[in-house]
Design an enzyme around this catalytic site. Structure first.
Site, mmCIF file in Angstrom:
data_model
loop_
_atom_site.group_PDB
_atom_site.id
_atom_site.type_symbol
_atom_site.label_atom_id
_atom_site.label_comp_id
_atom_site.label_asym_id
_atom_site.label_seq_id
_atom_site.Cartn_x
_atom_site.Cartn_y
_atom_site.Cartn_z
ATOM 1 N N TYR A 82 93.204 -36.605 -36.978
ATOM 2 C CA TYR A 82 92.100 -37.220 -36.226
ATOM 3 C C TYR A 82 90.750 -36.731 -36.752
ATOM 4 O O TYR A 82 89.829 -37.522 -37.007
ATOM 5 C CB TYR A 82 92.245 -36.887 -34.744
ATOM 6 C CG TYR A 82 91.104 -37.375 -33.882
ATOM 7 C CD1 TYR A 82 91.027 -38.703 -33.481
ATOM 8 C CD2 TYR A 82 90.096 -36.499 -33.467
ATOM 9 C CE1 TYR A 82 89.977 -39.157 -32.686
ATOM 10 C CE2 TYR A 82 89.041 -36.948 -32.670
ATOM 11 C CZ TYR A 82 88.996 -38.272 -32.288
ATOM 12 O OH TYR A 82 87.963 -38.710 -31.516
ATOM 13 N N LYS A 112 87.614 -38.903 -38.584
ATOM 14 C CA LYS A 112 86.255 -38.965 -38.057
ATOM 15 C C LYS A 112 85.240 -38.351 -39.017
ATOM 16 O O LYS A 112 84.084 -38.793 -39.089
ATOM 17 C CB LYS A 112 86.197 -38.275 -36.695
ATOM 18 C CG LYS A 112 86.976 -39.001 -35.594
ATOM 19 C CD LYS A 112 86.415 -40.397 -35.336
ATOM 20 C CE LYS A 112 87.052 -41.057 -34.125
ATOM 21 N NZ LYS A 112 86.460 -42.388 -33.834
ATOM 22 N N ASP A 156 93.463 -56.110 -33.580
ATOM 23 C CA ASP A 156 93.881 -54.834 -34.155
ATOM 24 C C ASP A 156 92.929 -54.516 -35.299
ATOM 25 O O ASP A 156 92.948 -55.166 -36.342
ATOM 26 C CB ASP A 156 95.313 -54.928 -34.665
ATOM 27 C CG ASP A 156 95.839 -53.613 -35.230
ATOM 28 O OD1 ASP A 156 95.036 -52.677 -35.435
ATOM 29 O OD2 ASP A 156 97.058 -53.525 -35.490
ATOM 30 N N SER A 200 83.041 -38.231 -33.999
ATOM 31 C CA SER A 200 83.493 -37.229 -33.030
ATOM 32 C C SER A 200 82.892 -35.880 -33.376
ATOM 33 O O SER A 200 82.775 -35.527 -34.557
ATOM 34 C CB SER A 200 85.019 -37.122 -33.031
ATOM 35 O OG SER A 200 85.451 -36.003 -32.259
#
Length: 257
Positions: A160, A164, A67, A147
């Protein structure tokens, strides 16, 4: 391009290497001559990729159940990679990531923190864990998979996108700090790459059309392939890329320029 010079053997560590872009990168770096550590939370997926590389005659070892959001697990994984492959990880590809789609006002603390923990804390932990070995060697390559949404923004994905974008900032700062030690740090923000994550978004109706529809709107008229990202990564970790650092290398078919 190769991960090996006369009298030298180099180890590459790829997080999230069990599928999609991570799989393609792990296989490409193994092909390039790196002793490749395939890390993934999914133990079986990591082992499948490592075995795929070994079947082609390359050196690869799986490290499952890792993890990336857990610093003790990260430190332990880096230690095990060093012990198993006989040297420090001199190439690090921070690819592991999670995504989520939620309206901004519906993002909970739990969701925000989970995205940040995996997508930003994880690379931070891994960088801190491997950089000492790179400094000792006087050579290192770090590639962070960010991204294209961090460049353009994306509705319903504020957490998100923020994670990024933070990864891009981390890349630029580390490049300045670590360059004198012989370590380069770059980021690849993929755009519209045909992965299980993209297909899941298509099935859930989150793309505003099919993958094929959006491919036709892409300047090169196709969706990206994981191998496209792997090829760019292969260059960035090579000797030839020693003068390339702190850069955002978009691989998106011209969707972001």
């Amino acid at each position: 391009m190769t991960g090996e010079r006369p009298g030298e053997r180099r180890t590459a560590l790829v997080t999230g290497g069990g599928s999609g872009i991570g799989r393609a990168i792990a296989l490409r770096l193994a092909e390039d001559g790196f002793a490749t550590a395939v890390l993934d939370l999914d133990t079986e997926a990591a082992e499948r990729v490592a075995e795929e590389a070994r079947q082609k005659g390359h050196e690869a070892v799986a490290f499952g159940g890792v993890d990336v959001s857990d610093r003790p697990q990260v430190d332990d994984a880096v230690r095990r990679v060093r012990e198993t492959l006989g040297g420090p990880a001199l190439v690090l590809v921070n690819n592991a990531g999670v995504s989520a789609t939620q309206g901004f006002l519906k993002i909970t603390d739990e969701s925000w923190n989970r995205i940040m923990a995996v997508n930003l804390n994880g690379p931070f932990y891994f960088c801190q864990a491997v950089v000492p070995g790179m400094k000792d060697a006087g050579w290192g390559r770090i590639v962070n998979i960010s991204s294209s949404s961090a460049q353009s923004g994306q509705q319903y994905m504020a957490h998100y996108v923020a994670s990024k974008a933070g990864l891009i900032g981390l890349t630029k700062s580390l490049a300045l700090e670590l360059g004198p030690a012989g370590i380069t740090v770059n980021t690849i923000p993929p755009g519209f790459v045909d992965t299980p994550m993209l297909r899941d978004s298509e099935e859930r109706g989150l793309l505003g059309g099919s993958v094929s529809h959006h491919a036709e709107l892409t300047p090169v008229r196709r969706a990206g392939r994981p191998e496209d990202i792997a090829a760019a990564c292969s260059f960035l970790v090579s000797e030839e890329a020693g003068y390339v650092t702190g850069q955002v290398i978009g691989v998106n078919g011209g969707r972001n320029t």
